[in-house]
Design a protein around this motif. Structure first.
Motif, PDB file in Angstrom:
ATOM      1  N   LEU A 104       1.109  -1.309  -0.356  1.00 28.11           N
ATOM      2  CA  LEU A 104       0.000  -0.501   0.349  1.00 28.11           C
ATOM      3  C   LEU A 104       0.598   1.367   0.440  1.00 28.11           C
ATOM      4  O   LEU A 104       1.703   1.983   0.954  1.00 28.11           O
ATOM      5  CB  LEU A 104      -0.917  -0.410   1.220  1.00 28.11           C
ATOM      6  CG  LEU A 104      -1.696   1.242   2.406  1.00 28.11           C
ATOM      7  CD1 LEU A 104      -2.903   0.989   0.450  1.00 28.11           C
ATOM      8  CD2 LEU A 104      -2.940   1.248   2.607  1.00 28.11           C
ATOM      9  N   THR A 105       0.952   1.550  -0.872  1.00 31.66           N
ATOM     10  CA  THR A 105       2.113   3.202  -1.133  1.00 31.66           C
ATOM     11  C   THR A 105       0.980   4.595  -1.189  1.00 31.66           C
ATOM     12  O   THR A 105       2.377   5.181  -0.631  1.00 31.66           O
ATOM     13  CB  THR A 105       2.580   3.175  -2.737  1.00 31.66           C
ATOM     14  OG1 THR A 105       1.656   2.684  -4.490  1.00 31.66           O
ATOM     15  CG2 THR A 105       4.159   1.645  -2.836  1.00 31.66           C
ATOM     16  N   SER A 106       0.287   4.013  -1.243  1.00 23.95           N
ATOM     17  CA  SER A 106      -1.214   5.156  -1.434  1.00 23.95           C
ATOM     18  C   SER A 106      -2.293   5.568  -1.073  1.00 23.95           C
ATOM     19  O   SER A 106      -2.464   4.676  -1.072  1.00 23.95           O
ATOM     20  CB  SER A 106      -0.689   6.518  -2.520  1.00 23.95           C
ATOM     21  OG  SER A 106      -1.489   7.953  -1.950  1.00 23.95           O
ATOM     22  N   LEU A 107      -2.393   6.237   0.569  1.00 23.78           N
ATOM     23  CA  LEU A 107      -3.226   6.293   0.804  1.00 23.78           C
ATOM     24  C   LEU A 107      -3.724   7.950   0.373  1.00 23.78           C
ATOM     25  O   LEU A 107      -3.031   8.896   1.536  1.00 23.78           O
ATOM     26  CB  LEU A 107      -3.782   5.437   2.544  1.00 23.78           C
ATOM     27  CG  LEU A 107      -5.022   5.010   3.299  1.00 23.78           C
ATOM     28  CD1 LEU A 107      -5.992   5.010   2.866  1.00 23.78           C
ATOM     29  CD2 LEU A 107      -4.505   5.133   4.879  1.00 23.78           C
ATOM     30  N   ASN A 108      -5.044   7.638   0.652  1.00 27.50           N
ATOM     31  CA  ASN A 108      -5.660   9.385   0.331  1.00 27.50           C
ATOM     32  C   ASN A 108      -7.570   9.061   0.886  1.00 27.50           C
ATOM     33  O   ASN A 108      -8.102   8.603  -0.514  1.00 27.50           O
ATOM     34  CB  ASN A 108      -5.706  10.114  -1.217  1.00 27.50           C
ATOM     35  CG  ASN A 108      -3.777  10.332  -1.593  1.00 27.50           C
ATOM     36  OD1 ASN A 108      -4.090  11.347  -0.903  1.00 27.50           O
ATOM     37  ND2 ASN A 108      -4.187   9.108  -3.037  1.00 27.50           N
ATOM     38  N   ILE A 109      -6.940   9.539   2.338  1.00 29.54           N
ATOM     39  CA  ILE A 109      -8.796   9.936   1.943  1.00 29.54           C
ATOM     40  C   ILE A 109      -9.223  11.310   2.492  1.00 29.54           C
ATOM     41  O   ILE A 109      -8.542  12.416   2.803  1.00 29.54           O
ATOM     42  CB  ILE A 109      -8.793   9.420   3.759  1.00 29.54           C
ATOM     43  CG1 ILE A 109      -7.921   7.726   4.214  1.00 29.54           C
ATOM     44  CG2 ILE A 109     -10.176   9.329   4.341  1.00 29.54           C
ATOM     45  CD1 ILE A 109      -8.816   6.986   3.371  1.00 29.54           C
ATOM     46  N   GLN A 110     -11.418  11.434   2.365  1.00 30.31           N
ATOM     47  CA  GLN A 110     -11.305  12.294   2.424  1.00 30.31           C
ATOM     48  C   GLN A 110     -13.047  12.079   2.753  1.00 30.31           C
ATOM     49  O   GLN A 110     -13.541  11.000   2.748  1.00 30.31           O
ATOM     50  CB  GLN A 110     -11.767  12.824   0.837  1.00 30.31           C
ATOM     51  CG  GLN A 110     -12.830  14.202   0.626  1.00 30.31           C
ATOM     52  CD  GLN A 110     -12.824  14.410  -1.432  1.00 30.31           C
ATOM     53  OE1 GLN A 110     -11.705  13.769  -1.985  1.00 30.31           O
ATOM     54  NE2 GLN A 110     -13.805  15.752  -1.216  1.00 30.31           N
ATOM     55  N   GLN A 111     -13.401  13.325   3.598  1.00 28.27           N
ATOM     56  CA  GLN A 111     -13.947  13.301   4.405  1.00 28.27           C
ATOM     57  C   GLN A 111     -15.149  14.810   3.727  1.00 28.27           C
ATOM     58  O   GLN A 111     -14.539  15.833   4.224  1.00 28.27           O
ATOM     59  CB  GLN A 111     -13.853  13.349   6.282  1.00 28.27           C
ATOM     60  CG  GLN A 111     -13.945  12.014   6.509  1.00 28.27           C
ATOM     61  CD  GLN A 111     -13.136  12.213   8.256  1.00 28.27           C
ATOM     62  OE1 GLN A 111     -12.626  13.375   8.591  1.00 28.27           O
ATOM     63  NE2 GLN A 111     -14.350  11.418   9.022  1.00 28.27           N
ATOM     64  N   ASP A 112     -15.726  14.168   3.945  1.00 27.37           N
ATOM     65  CA  ASP A 112     -17.524  15.688   2.964  1.00 27.37           C
ATOM     66  C   ASP A 112     -18.669  15.157   2.961  1.00 27.37           C
ATOM     67  O   ASP A 112     -18.244  14.199   3.912  1.00 27.37           O
ATOM     68  CB  ASP A 112     -16.581  15.590   2.033  1.00 27.37           C
ATOM     69  CG  ASP A 112     -16.644  14.831   0.744  1.00 27.37           C
ATOM     70  OD1 ASP A 112     -17.489  13.818   0.964  1.00 27.37           O
ATOM     71  OD2 ASP A 112     -16.310  14.721  -0.347  1.00 27.37           O
ATOM     72  N   GLU A 113     -19.486  16.198   2.961  1.00 28.13           N
ATOM     73  CA  GLU A 113     -21.020  15.958   2.775  1.00 28.13           C
ATOM     74  C   GLU A 113     -21.259  14.743   1.543  1.00 28.13           C
ATOM     75  O   GLU A 113     -22.383  13.978   2.051  1.00 28.13           O
ATOM     76  CB  GLU A 113     -21.593  17.406   2.447  1.00 28.13           C
ATOM     77  CG  GLU A 113     -21.714  17.576   1.012  1.00 28.13           C
ATOM     78  CD  GLU A 113     -20.624  18.454   0.579  1.00 28.13           C
ATOM     79  OE1 GLU A 113     -20.109  18.117  -0.302  1.00 28.13           O
ATOM     80  OE2 GLU A 113     -19.838  18.949   1.542  1.00 28.13           O
ATOM     81  N   ASN A 114     -20.376  14.273   1.584  1.00 32.25           N
ATOM     82  CA  ASN A 114     -20.869  13.143   0.603  1.00 32.25           C
ATOM     83  C   ASN A 114     -21.101  11.980   1.154  1.00 32.25           C
ATOM     84  O   ASN A 114     -21.520  10.680   0.876  1.00 32.25           O
ATOM     85  CB  ASN A 114     -20.074  13.053  -0.466  1.00 32.25           C
ATOM     86  CG  ASN A 114     -19.602  13.920  -2.069  1.00 32.25           C
ATOM     87  OD1 ASN A 114     -21.608  14.969  -2.073  1.00 32.25           O
ATOM     88  ND2 ASN A 114     -18.867  14.479  -2.427  1.00 32.25           N
ATOM     89  N   CYS A 115     -19.986  11.612   2.091  1.00 29.36           N
ATOM     90  CA  CYS A 115     -20.083  10.971   2.983  1.00 29.36           C
ATOM     91  C   CYS A 115     -19.763  11.074   4.001  1.00 29.36           C
ATOM     92  O   CYS A 115     -19.148  10.989   4.697  1.00 29.36           O
ATOM     93  CB  CYS A 115     -19.524   9.639   2.821  1.00 29.36           C
ATOM     94  SG  CYS A 115     -19.083   8.105   3.283  1.00 29.36           S
TER      95      CYS A 115
END
Length: 174
Positions: A104-115
């Motif tokens: 696992l070389t890259s982990l990009n997490i996004q928290q927003d109103e879509n979830c």
């Protein structure tokens, strides 16, 4: 949203990780072409080309919405960060192809109103060079059988309940 059957196996831990949804899968398989004769003289080159490490990127969704464990998506994020930090070799299974010896070389997490009750993110896995396979290779183009092992991987995800439920069930506590 349709879900995918893509999942991750971490054999050294004996766990299978699946997600609430896999929105896309990107496969990148490439060759590096030699630009001069000196570069192509290396052992890895055949027909002036060398295989580059395979890369697969999963766009996933992790949510607390339908899981009875408080903070499930946070636990999943923490686990993935640990897999990356400790550089565990993974097997990434998709409907098109299974990849072994992936990091696992890259982990990009996004928290927003879509979830709002979880996160969306991209996980990029890159094939690790297997030193034993490279040194043992002598261009005989033969395949070597490998054992998948006799034990079944423990499943972590919605289908097996929460991580806590899985641990309790395996400990014999119902």
């Amino acid at each position: 949203m349709a879900t995918s059957t893509a999942y991750i196996l971490v054999k050294s831990l004996g766990y299978r990780y699946s997600f609430d949804g896999v929105t896309s899968i990107s496969h990148a398989l490439s060759l590096k072409l030699a630009t001069d004769a000196d570069e192509a003289a290396g052992a890895d080159y055949v027909n002036n080309a060398r295989n580059e490490p395979d890369t697969v990127t999963l766009s996933v969704v992790a949510s607390d919405a339908s899981v009875p464990v408080i903070g499930w998506s946070r636990q999943m994020m923490t686990t993935l960060a640990s897999i990356k930090k400790n550089r565990y070799l993974c097997q990434v299974v998709t409907s098109l192809r299974t990849y072994s010896n992936m990091l696992l070389t890259s982990l990009n997490i996004q928290q927003d109103e879509n979830c709002p009750d979880g996160w969306t993110g991209t996980l990029t896995f890159t094939q690790a060079e297997n030193p034993a396979a490279v040194s043992a290779s002598h261009n005989d183009y033969a395949s070597a059988p490998s054992s998948g092992g006799a034990t079944k991987a423990k499943s972590v995800g919605k289908q097996g309940g929460s991580v806590l439920q899985t641990i309790l069930r395996e400990a014999g506590i119902r």
